[in-house]
Design an enzyme around this catalytic site. Sequence first.
Site, PDB file in Angstrom:
ATOM      1  NE  ARG A  64      -4.235   1.720   2.108  1.00 53.46           N
ATOM      2  CZ  ARG A  64      -4.327   2.862   2.786  1.00 53.46           C
ATOM      3  NH1 ARG A  64      -3.347   3.214   3.617  1.00 53.46           N
ATOM      4  NH2 ARG A  64      -5.368   3.651   2.646  1.00 53.46           N
ATOM      5  CB  ILE A  88      -6.010   5.783  -1.202  1.00 49.76           C
ATOM      6  CG1 ILE A  88      -6.037   4.250  -1.218  1.00 49.76           C
ATOM      7  CG2 ILE A  88      -5.157   6.315  -0.075  1.00 49.76           C
ATOM      8  CD1 ILE A  88      -4.661   3.617  -1.386  1.00 49.76           C
ATOM      9  CB  SER A  89     -11.099   3.594   0.473  1.00 49.02           C
ATOM     10  OG  SER A  89     -11.957   4.241  -0.433  1.00 49.02           O
ATOM     11  CB  ALA A  90     -10.016   3.145   5.618  1.00 45.91           C
ATOM     12  N   PRO A  91      -7.946   0.912   4.415  1.00 48.35           N
ATOM     13  CG  PRO A  91      -5.730   0.434   5.011  1.00 48.35           C
ATOM     14  CD  PRO A  91      -6.808   1.470   5.175  1.00 48.35           C
TER      15      PRO A  91
END
Length: 284
Positions: A64, A88-91
């Site tokens: 990431r 970028i979205s949270a994992p």
Amino acid sequence: MWIVSRSTYLTATLFGTLSLQAARQVTMYGWVSGASSNTKLVENLRRNVGLSERVANAMKRVDRANYCRDHSTAYEDAPQLIGFGQTISAPHVHALALKLLEPNLFDGDSPRSVLDVGSGSGYLAACFAECLEGAGNGGRVVGIDNSRGLVEWSLTNVHRDGKGASLKDAAEVTCQPTSPIERSSDASDPEQKSPVEIVLALGDGYKGYPLSAPYDAIHVGAAMEEVPEALLQQLKPGGSFVGPVGPRFHQEFLHIKKNLDGSLTSREVTSVRYVPLTKGFPKN
């Protein structure tokens, strides 16, 4: 399961509008998987989100940090700004999407096709590609974004992550399909897996990407007030769609399945808050 912003969670807790059960689910699921490395992050996601080994292994092969502007915070379980007004979205949100789409990525013995709308940094497109690689049947992942700057950056990110052996120069990116990033197995491999292609291109997310349709799986990484008809038309019978649907400040993460007769089955998975999916092409 709930996915809410930290500020929303704190406000709701202070004013008693979040039930005890929901609060426990937030604590158990969202925002708690951060770690000091990519491998540890994925292990936490596997435990907290309930990922299978094959999905977790695919995520471990995509670092990431190569898809974040600030590498020092890449393994936090939180969204990150990536420029051009996008994140970028949270994992844990990406992990949830992969979990829901898993059967469409791995099952069967034919090449799979995946569309990632609002592909941003290219991270989830790379995860999808690793899932197809793990399945061993080959296929194509298409990521589209209407920000030229993000498309160019995502191409750089995929190359930096070791997945760009035949990557074209970012300046050559157009709305037409780019030369695929083809990952062929070693010729000495007796099983000789089929190649996986990644195409990252400019496009209007509301119109999808008909050049590579139909798709076994479609993911949208930004909020829509309703699911665009074009995306549903580009979904194969037996395919699945996931994405946030609802008004600007509150959406439901929907999982829509297209049945073999063409009818649709939809369910709400969890509450989310995404940046809006912008219309038009191109931008920036």
